[in-house]
Design an enzyme around this catalytic site. Structure first.
Site, PDB file in Angstrom:
ATOM      1  CD  GLU A 171      -2.858   0.984   2.522  1.00 20.72           C
ATOM      2  OE1 GLU A 171      -3.423  -0.104   2.736  1.00 20.72           O
ATOM      3  OE2 GLU A 171      -3.017   1.987   3.236  1.00 20.72           O
ATOM      4  CG  ASP A 175      -1.593   4.648   2.714  1.00 18.73           C
ATOM      5  OD1 ASP A 175      -2.510   4.269   1.997  1.00 18.73           O
ATOM      6  OD2 ASP A 175      -1.134   3.992   3.676  1.00 18.73           O
ATOM      7  CD  GLU A 189      -3.268   7.415   5.837  1.00 19.20           C
ATOM      8  OE1 GLU A 189      -4.057   6.480   6.038  1.00 19.20           O
ATOM      9  OE2 GLU A 189      -2.256   7.605   6.539  1.00 19.20           O
TER      10      GLU A 189
END
Ligand SMILES: *[C@@H]1O[C@H](CO)[C@@H](O)[C@H](O)[C@H]1NC(C)=O
Ligand SMILES: *[C@@H]1O[C@H](CO)[C@@H](O)[C@H](O)[C@H]1NC(C)=O
Ligand SMILES: *[C@@H]1O[C@H](CO)[C@@H](O)[C@H](O)[C@H]1NC(C)=O
Length: 286
Positions: free
Chosen positions: A100, A102, A104
């Site tokens: 993953e 990311d 955010e």
């Protein structure tokens, strides 16, 4: 002979997708995955709005999975008081030992700046948070957030400025996303248990609905059906796999250092409380 024709048409199909530009509508490459009644399509699908209220947020994912690429999304984040509200753009593989990558965006009380957190998971291992402030107000306009992923490096970009590099250091035993295709996803959700001041600053629902806007649904990526077909995505026929993208050039390197010196306020690599011995990917090139 049949096989090579299929391969050539697959490459052509990808090239066409990558070059069509911003006329691509959301529905062509993406689908809503949750919070269906909290998603609004705007401008013939060239923009979508995700909303979050106390009943739900919303999220979407690419229809296909990818094994390499230069992915990006333009986003305008919820304005006013957005404490507790998390807007995301990321790649993920959804497996047990998942990969993953990311972005955010962690909202804040009105007048206080957003924090951008990035993270990298490889074969299920994450805990690689970095946090920074931005040099602009991400709620005022659209800005482009990008992720380059090839077998040499992963680079996170904000408006084409590299803000984070995760090099392939398999040679020193660090797992690197290579074995499983990832989907491209975005979401808006309530993260007030952790996002703002470590979870102490809560979402104020009198400001709901919170709204995030997304544009730019073209995908510069190599689609891969499953683990067994990911290796074709390492091909140098894809521009993001060519040598130019194996490391930052000197100009990018200096932008990268400049931005990091000014705006990074947390880096797991320098958190000696958490990691008395720095993780191997944090050591200088060897
Ligand atoms: C793909 O590979 C990953 C990593 O090796 C593994 O965790 C996952 O289960 C695999 N997926 C399938 C469908 O085999
Ligand atoms: C939420 O915002 C309203 C309007 O500004 C304010 O009156 C209220 O005290 C806030 N609630 C919390 C829990 O901070
Ligand atoms: C985003 O990526 C696509 C596909 O690689 C590219 O055509 C487009 O120019 C990029 N947009 C920005 C703003 O970087």
């Amino acid at each position: 002979m049949g096989l090579s024709i299929v391969l050539v048409s697959l490459l052509l199909a990808n090239w066409v997708i990558a070059s069509e530009g911003s006329d691509i509508s959301f529905d062509q490459n993406y689908k809503v995955t949750w919070g269906f009644d909290h998603v609004l399509s705007l401008n013939q699908g060239r923009e979508i709005q995700l909303s979050m209220d106390i009943s739900s947020g919303a999220g979407f994912a690419s229809k296909l999975s990818y094994g390499s690429g230069f992915f990006n999304m333009s986003m305008k984040l919820p304005d006013k008081d957005s404490a507790g509200v998390v807007s995301t753009f990321y790649l993920t593989s959804h497996s047990n030992n998942h990969d993953e990558l990311d972005f955010e965006f962690m909202g804040n009380r009105e007048g206080k700046p957003y924090t951008l957190q990035t993270n990298v998971f490889a074969n299920g291992q994450g805990n690689r948070e970095e946090r920074m402030l931005l040099w602009f107000d991400p709620t005022a306009n659209f800005h482009t957030y990008g992720i380059l992923w090839n077998q040499h490096q992963i680079v996170f970009y904000v408006d084409n400025i590299p803000i984070r590099v995760f090099k392939n250091k398999r040679n020193v035993g660090v797992e690197y996303p290579s074995l499983q295709p990832m989907q491209i996803e975005g979401s808006l959700w309530d993260g007030d248990s952790w996002a703002t001041d470590g979870g102490q600053t809560k979402t104020n629902w009198t400001y709901a609905p919170f709204q995030a806007h997304f544009q730019g649904f073209e995908i510069g990526g190599c689609a891969a059906l499953d683990n067994s077909s990911i290796q074709q995505c390492y091909s140098p026929n894809y521009w993001w796999n060519t040598e130019k993208y194996w490391k930052l050039d000197p100009g990018q390197q200096s932008e990268y250092e400049n931005v990091r010196n000014k705006y990074i306020n947390y880096d797991y690599c320098s958190d000696r409380h958490r990691y008395p011995i720095p993780p191997p990917e944090c050591l200088d090139d060897q």
